[in-house]
Write an enzyme that holds these catalytic residues in place. Structure first.
Site, short mmCIF file in Angstrom:
data_model
loop_
_atom_site.label_atom_id
_atom_site.label_comp_id
_atom_site.label_asym_id
_atom_site.label_seq_id
_atom_site.Cartn_x
_atom_site.Cartn_y
_atom_site.Cartn_z
N HIS A 36 -7.05 -4.79 9.85
CA HIS A 36 -7.37 -4.30 8.47
C HIS A 36 -5.74 -5.03 8.75
CE1 HIS A 36 -4.09 -0.36 9.29
NE2 HIS A 36 -3.96 -1.40 9.06
N ASP A 46 -7.14 -2.18 14.02
CA ASP A 46 -8.45 -2.61 13.99
C ASP A 46 -9.03 -3.94 12.78
OD1 ASP A 46 -7.96 -1.94 11.46
OD2 ASP A 46 -8.82 -0.56 11.12
N GLU A 91 -9.30 -1.78 5.04
CA GLU A 91 -10.57 -1.85 6.88
C GLU A 91 -11.55 -2.15 7.02
OE1 GLU A 91 -8.77 0.25 8.88
OE2 GLU A 91 -7.66 1.28 8.00
N ASP A 141 0.90 -1.04 -0.27
CA ASP A 141 -0.08 -0.36 0.05
C ASP A 141 0.75 1.85 0.01
OD1 ASP A 141 0.51 -0.69 2.82
OD2 ASP A 141 -1.21 -0.63 3.54
P1 PGA Z 1 2.00 -1.57 12.49
O1 PGA Z 1 0.87 -1.64 11.27
O2 PGA Z 1 3.10 -2.14 12.15
O3 PGA Z 1 2.72 -0.20 12.11
O4 PGA Z 1 1.29 -1.45 14.65
C1 PGA Z 1 0.78 -2.67 11.35
C2 PGA Z 1 -0.42 -2.25 10.14
O5 PGA Z 1 -1.57 -0.84 10.06
O6 PGA Z 1 -1.02 -3.09 9.53
#
Ligand code: PGA
Length: 262
Positions: A138, A136, A143, A67
């Site tokens: 994702h 959350d 999302e 992404d």
């Molecule tokens: P993080 O993010 O590794 O910074 O916790 C994980 C994600 O948002 O997929």
């Protein structure tokens, strides 16, 4: 799903790096799907070490990142392009033309998403996809309520993701882009292996719902229950809410050596 609980994030990341390294040694022109965020940093450090000290060769490897934020030029300090070059690509012998990251500045976003999907297909598909998980649930920036059939497309971040990621933008939520381009869940599910990492108690609830909850689009990562080869590398903190944690440890502890790649 294979749940691999390690004593800390460093040991888990080294295990995940061994899985990646084994693939790259067996298939030098492997196609890797890569992720950004705090979680894969130790994995990337270990891959850099394996390149520098053990000659792990990335010269024929192709990569596709999950992404990118919309509206950030590639050289913006918080773009995922900058993240990947700073934390991995600059330190290994990958060919720049083999690196693919969605273009957050594309004039025609839908056309660039279609082209991204086509590029993955033309490369022969993704052999191994590295994933984190949002608090959350994702994966990529898919999302909650993202379609399980979704492909690379524009998405709007949840307020929780904006809040989670504000730490990279001077703690200022208003500086976090609201939109992104992300591979879809359908794209991720076509990878031949998914390797998801999650560390710390802040991820425990999401990990429990992903592994032990129902498969539902409100918890996008739960779709990995349907993936034939999903390796979940977690530390004790992220494992804290798992009801069957002892069973996962027992399974892993009883594996024959030929099956234990981490
Ligand atoms: P993080 O993010 O590794 O910074 O916790 C994980 C994600 O948002 O997929």
């Amino acid at each position: 799903m294979e749940i691999i609980i390690k004593e800390n994030a460093q040991v888990a990341s080294e295990g995940a790096a061994r899985v990646v390294a084994r693939l790259v040694r067996e298939k030098p022109n492997a196609v890797l799907g890569l992720a950004t965020g705090s979680t894969p940093l130790m994995l990337y450090k270990e891959l850099i070490r394996l390149h520098k000290e053990e000659g792990l060769d990335f010269s024929k490897v192709t990569t596709f990142n999950l992404d990118e934020y919309i509206g950030l030029p590639r050289d913006h300090e918080q773009s995922y392009s900058t993240f990947m070059w700073d934390n991995l690509f600059r330190h290994i012998n990958i060919q720049p033309e083999n690196v693919h990251i969605p273009d957050g500045m594309a004039a025609d976003v839908p056309a660039s998403c279609t082209a991204y999907e086509r590029a993955i297909e033309n490369a022969g598909g993704i052999d191994l996809q590295v994933l984190g998980i949002g608090s959350d649930g994702h994966v990529g920036f898919n999302e909650p309520t993202s379609s399980f059939a979704s492909r690379t497309r524009i998405k709007t971040l949840t307020q929780q993701t904006v809040a989670d990621n504000a730490r990279f933008f001077e703690g200022n939520e208003s500086m976090v882009p609201r939109h992104c381009i992300t591979m879809g869940i359908g794209t991720i599910m076509e990878a031949r292996m998914n390797l998801l990492l999650a560390f710390g108690e802040g991820k425990a609830a999401a990990v429990e719902r992903m592994v032990e909850g129902p498969v539902a689009s409100v918890m996008p990562a739960s779709i990995l229950q349907h993936h034939p080869v999903a390796k979940i590398f977690i530390d004790e903190g992220a494992a804290a809410d798992l009801k069957l944690a002892d069973y996962y440890r027992w399974v892993y502890g009883g594996k024959p050596d030929w099956q234990r790649d981490a």
